[in-house]
Scaffold this motif. Structure first.
Motif, PDB file in Angstrom:
ATOM      1  N   PHE A 110     -69.034  70.266  49.678  1.00  0.00           N
ATOM      2  CA  PHE A 110     -70.468  70.388  49.480  1.00  0.00           C
ATOM      3  C   PHE A 110     -71.076  69.053  49.066  1.00  0.00           C
ATOM      4  O   PHE A 110     -72.168  68.681  49.509  1.00  0.00           O
ATOM      5  CB  PHE A 110     -70.801  71.477  48.444  1.00  0.00           C
ATOM      6  N   LYS A 111     -70.359  68.322  48.217  1.00  0.00           N
ATOM      7  CA  LYS A 111     -70.891  67.019  47.773  1.00  0.00           C
ATOM      8  C   LYS A 111     -71.080  66.080  48.956  1.00  0.00           C
ATOM      9  O   LYS A 111     -72.074  65.346  49.045  1.00  0.00           O
ATOM     10  CB  LYS A 111     -69.922  66.390  46.760  1.00  0.00           C
ATOM     11  N   ALA A 193     -69.275  87.502  52.601  1.00  0.00           N
ATOM     12  CA  ALA A 193     -69.399  86.639  51.414  1.00  0.00           C
ATOM     13  C   ALA A 193     -69.140  85.193  51.819  1.00  0.00           C
ATOM     14  O   ALA A 193     -68.140  84.581  51.441  1.00  0.00           O
ATOM     15  CB  ALA A 193     -68.421  87.094  50.338  1.00  0.00           C
ATOM     16  N   ILE A 194     -70.066  84.648  52.626  1.00  0.00           N
ATOM     17  CA  ILE A 194     -69.855  83.302  53.164  1.00  0.00           C
ATOM     18  C   ILE A 194     -71.107  82.435  52.981  1.00  0.00           C
ATOM     19  O   ILE A 194     -72.227  82.949  52.934  1.00  0.00           O
ATOM     20  CB  ILE A 194     -69.475  83.344  54.665  1.00  0.00           C
ATOM     21  N   PHE A 245     -70.226  78.416  65.915  1.00  0.00           N
ATOM     22  CA  PHE A 245     -69.039  77.794  65.316  1.00  0.00           C
ATOM     23  C   PHE A 245     -69.436  76.900  64.138  1.00  0.00           C
ATOM     24  O   PHE A 245     -70.393  76.126  64.232  1.00  0.00           O
ATOM     25  CB  PHE A 245     -68.286  76.955  66.358  1.00  0.00           C
ATOM     26  N   VAL A 246     -68.671  77.027  63.037  1.00  0.00           N
ATOM     27  CA  VAL A 246     -68.907  76.190  61.849  1.00  0.00           C
ATOM     28  C   VAL A 246     -67.580  75.520  61.464  1.00  0.00           C
ATOM     29  O   VAL A 246     -66.610  76.231  61.168  1.00  0.00           O
ATOM     30  CB  VAL A 246     -69.403  77.022  60.643  1.00  0.00           C
ATOM     31  N   PRO A 247     -67.517  74.193  61.471  1.00  0.00           N
ATOM     32  CA  PRO A 247     -66.261  73.542  61.061  1.00  0.00           C
ATOM     33  C   PRO A 247     -66.002  73.755  59.572  1.00  0.00           C
ATOM     34  O   PRO A 247     -66.935  73.931  58.787  1.00  0.00           O
ATOM     35  CB  PRO A 247     -66.510  72.057  61.379  1.00  0.00           C
ATOM     36  N   VAL A 251     -68.140  74.708  55.431  1.00  0.00           N
ATOM     37  CA  VAL A 251     -68.035  76.057  54.847  1.00  0.00           C
ATOM     38  C   VAL A 251     -67.916  75.895  53.330  1.00  0.00           C
ATOM     39  O   VAL A 251     -66.991  75.258  52.839  1.00  0.00           O
ATOM     40  CB  VAL A 251     -66.806  76.815  55.406  1.00  0.00           C
ATOM     41  N   PHE A 252     -68.870  76.466  52.586  1.00  0.00           N
ATOM     42  CA  PHE A 252     -68.941  76.245  51.137  1.00  0.00           C
ATOM     43  C   PHE A 252     -68.576  77.486  50.324  1.00  0.00           C
ATOM     44  O   PHE A 252     -68.543  77.444  49.095  1.00  0.00           O
ATOM     45  CB  PHE A 252     -70.346  75.765  50.759  1.00  0.00           C
TER      46      PHE A 252
END
Ligand code: SF4
Length: 463
Positions: A110-111, A193-194, A245-247, A251-252
Motif C-alpha cells: 500500500f505504501k 473481504a477484499i 485482473f488485479v496484480p 491487493v491490499f
C-alpha cells in the motif's frame, strides 16, 4: 443516455464535474491556497497535494476540514476527490494493523501505491458502496453472488474480480479506482473481504453515468443550469467490474473478514468529518445567492428575511463546528495516523443531513415562487418576447433581469432534489451514523453521572 461516450472530457454531461475536480489541483498548486491545499508527505518529505496526504496530527485534520470548506465555496458543489482521500487514509492504518497482527505485507504494497499516488498527484476514486441486493442478507446469501464485489479467480500473479460499485463520485474523471469492502463481513463472506486498486481505464471496467434533476439543461445553454461551470453534485457513476485482473502488488486486503468492519467504520468517520465542511462551503454560496436575490427584490431589509438569513448562517456554522471539533478531538493510532473523534464526526454528519434541507427551505422561502416558474433562457433570444422578459423580470432600475434570473437558477439548482438526496445519503445514510453512535457512546458513563448526582439524596424525614 444509452450512448457510449468516447470523449469524456468535452461531453457536456461530464465537463462541469471535471471542472469541479480540477479545483482540487488548483488548491494543491496555487500559491494562494498552499497552506491548506498542500502538505508534506510523511513518507517522502516532498510537497504533495493534501488530497493525497495521510494526516499525522490535529493540524492536518483541521486543515483538511478548512480546505474542504474553501473548495466548497469555490465550486458550490461536490469536487469529488475526498472519497479517494479518505480511502487512502483508512487503508494506510488498516493495512499496517493487519501486518502487525497477521505478518502479511499489505502495508508495504500500500505504501508503494500511496507514494506513486502522491508523486503523480493522482485522483483516486474511493469505491465502497456495493449494489447490496436484499439488505437483510449477507453478501454470500444474495440470490446473485455478484451483488457485492468479489474475487472469482486466484492466479499466481494476482486475482480476478467481478461485481459493481454504485454512486461512484468522480469515477469517470479519476486516474485510479481504490476498491474497499462496503460492510463488516463474516467468515462466510471471505471472497468479498477484499481491497485493491486498478487504473481507471483497466480492461473490463464499464462506467454507467448517473442522471440528475435538470441535467438535460446542460445541452440547452448555461443560465438555466444554475452552476454551469461546476455542475450539481459529483457526476456519479455505476462501475461494473467485468472479470478485471488485479496484480498482487495492488491487493491490499485479501479474504480478511475480521478487518472489514474496522475499515468501514474508520473510513466512514473520516468521510463524515468532511460533510460538515464541504457542505458548509456549498451553503455559503447558497446564502450568498439568496441574500443577493433579496437585495435585488427589495426584501433585504425586511426583518423576517434578515432573521431567516441569520438562521441559515447559524445552521451552516453549526455543521462546520462539528467538522472542526472532531478534528480537534483526534487520537493517534499505532502507525501514527491522526484519527477524528468518531462520535463527533458521526454527529456532525447527522447535523448536516438534517440542516442542509432546512437551509435550502429557507433559501426557497426568501427567493420567492418565481424561481419555479421562470421561462427558458432561450426566451431572451426570441424577439417577440425578449423585451417583455427584460421588462417583467427586472425588479428595479439597476436590476438586470438576466442577472436576477442567473441568481435564481443557482438557488433553484442548489435546492433541487439531487443535492438534498446526496447530502442525506452520501457518506452513509442517517441511520448508519446512529448505529455508530449507539455503539460508541459510553452509556454507562452517562448513567454513572446521573447516579452520582442522586446518590446522597434521601427521602425527606419531615412529615
Ligand atoms: Fe468531497 Fe463533500 Fe463531495 Fe464527499 S460530498 S467527495 S466530502 S466534496
Amino acid at each position: 443516455m444509452g450512448e457510449k461516450v468516447d470523449n469524456v472530457v468535452d461531453h457536456p454531461a461530464m465537463r462541469p464535474h471535471i471542472n469541479a475536480a480540477a479545483v482540487t489541483y488548483r488548491l494543491g498548486t496555487e500559491e494562494e491556497y498552499q497552506d491548506l491545499g498542500s502538505a508534506v508527505s510523511h513518507l517522502t518529505g516532498k510537497k504533495i497535494n493534501r488530497w493525497t496526504h495521510i494526516p499525522q496530527n490535529q493540524e492536518d485534520l483541521v486543515k483538511k476540514a478548512m480546505m474542504l470548506r474553501v473548495a466548497g465555496q469555490i465550486t458550490g458543489t461536490c469536487f469529488q476527490r475526498c472519497v479517494g482521500m479518505d480511502g487512502l487514509i483508512t487503508l494506510y492504518s488498516t493495512t499496517w494493523e493487519m501486518d502487525q497482527d497477521l505478518g502479511t505485507n499489505y502495508h508495504q504494497r500500500f505504501k508503494e501505491f500511496l507514494i506513486e499516488t502522491q508523486n503523480n498527484d493522482y485522483m483516486t476514486d474511493g469505491a465502497m458502496t456495493d449494489p447490496k441486493g436484499d439488505r437483510s442478507k449477507r453478501p454470500s446469501e444474495q440470490h446473485d453472488p455478484d451483488l457485492y464485489v468479489r474475487v472469482v479467480e486466484e492466479r499466481p500473479d494476482g486475482i480476478v474480480v467481478r461485481g459493481a460499485k454504485m454512486h461512484q463520485t468522480g469515477a469517470i474523471n479519476s486516474h485510479q479506482i481504490l476498491v474497499m469492502p462496503g460492510m463488516g463481513m463474516s467468515p462466510a463472506d471471505e471472497d468479498y473481504a477484499i481491497s485493491f486498486a486498478v487504473p481507471a481505464d483497466e480492461k473490463g471496467i464499464i462506467y454507467v453515468f448517473g442522471r440528475q434533476v435538470n441535467d438535460s439543461r446542460k445541452w440547452e445553454g448555461s443560465i438555466d443550469q444554475g452552476n454551469a461551470k461546476y455542475g450539481v453534485v459529483g457526476g456519479e457513476a455505476l462501475i461494473i467490474f467485468e472479470d478485471v485482473f488485479v496484480p498482487w502488488d495492488r491487493v491490499f486486503m485479501y479474504k480478511e473478514t475480521k478487518y472489514t468492519g474496522r475499515l468501514v467504520d474508520r473510513f466512514a468517520s473520516y468521510h463524515r468529518q468532511n460533510y460538515g465542511a464541504c457542505k458548509a462551503g456549498n451553503l455559503d454560496v447558497l446564502i450568498g445567492a439568496t441574500a443577493t436575490l433579496a437585495g435585488m427584490q427589495g426584501t433585504a431589509k425586511a426583518s423576517h428575511v434578515k432573521d431567516k438569513l441569520s438562521e441559515m448562517a447559524h445552521l451552516v456554522e453549526t455543521m462546520y463546528s462539528g467538522a472542526l471539533a472532531c478534528s480537534f478531538n483526534c487520537s493517534q493510532n499505532g502507525c501514527g495516523t491522526a484519527f477524528v473523534d468518531p462520535v463527533i464526526a458521526n454527529s456532525s454528519k447527522l447535523n448536516t443531513a438534517r440542516y442542509y434541507p432546512e437551509v435550502t427551505r429557507l433559501a426557497q422561502d426568501i427567493a420567492g415562487g418565481f424561481v419555479a416558474t421562470i421561462p427558458s433562457e432561450q426566451e431572451f433570444d426570441n424577439p417577440r418576447v425578449a423585451p417583455y422578459m427584460h421588462k417583467y423580470f427586472s425588479t428595479g432600475e439597476n436590476v438586470d433581469a438576466i442577472e436576477r434570473i442567473k441568481m435564481a437558477r443557482l438557488v433553484e439548482n442548489m435546492t433541487g432534489s439531487t443535492p438534498i438526496i446526496e447530502c442525506m445519503h452520501g457518506a452513509g445514510s442517517p441511520q448508519a451514523q446512529k448505529v455508530v453512535l449507539q455503539r460508541s457512546i459510553k452509556w454507562q458513563d452517562k448513567m454513572k453521572f446521573a447516579a452520582e448526582i442522586v446518590k446522597e439524596q434521601e427521602p425527606s424525614q419531615t412529615k
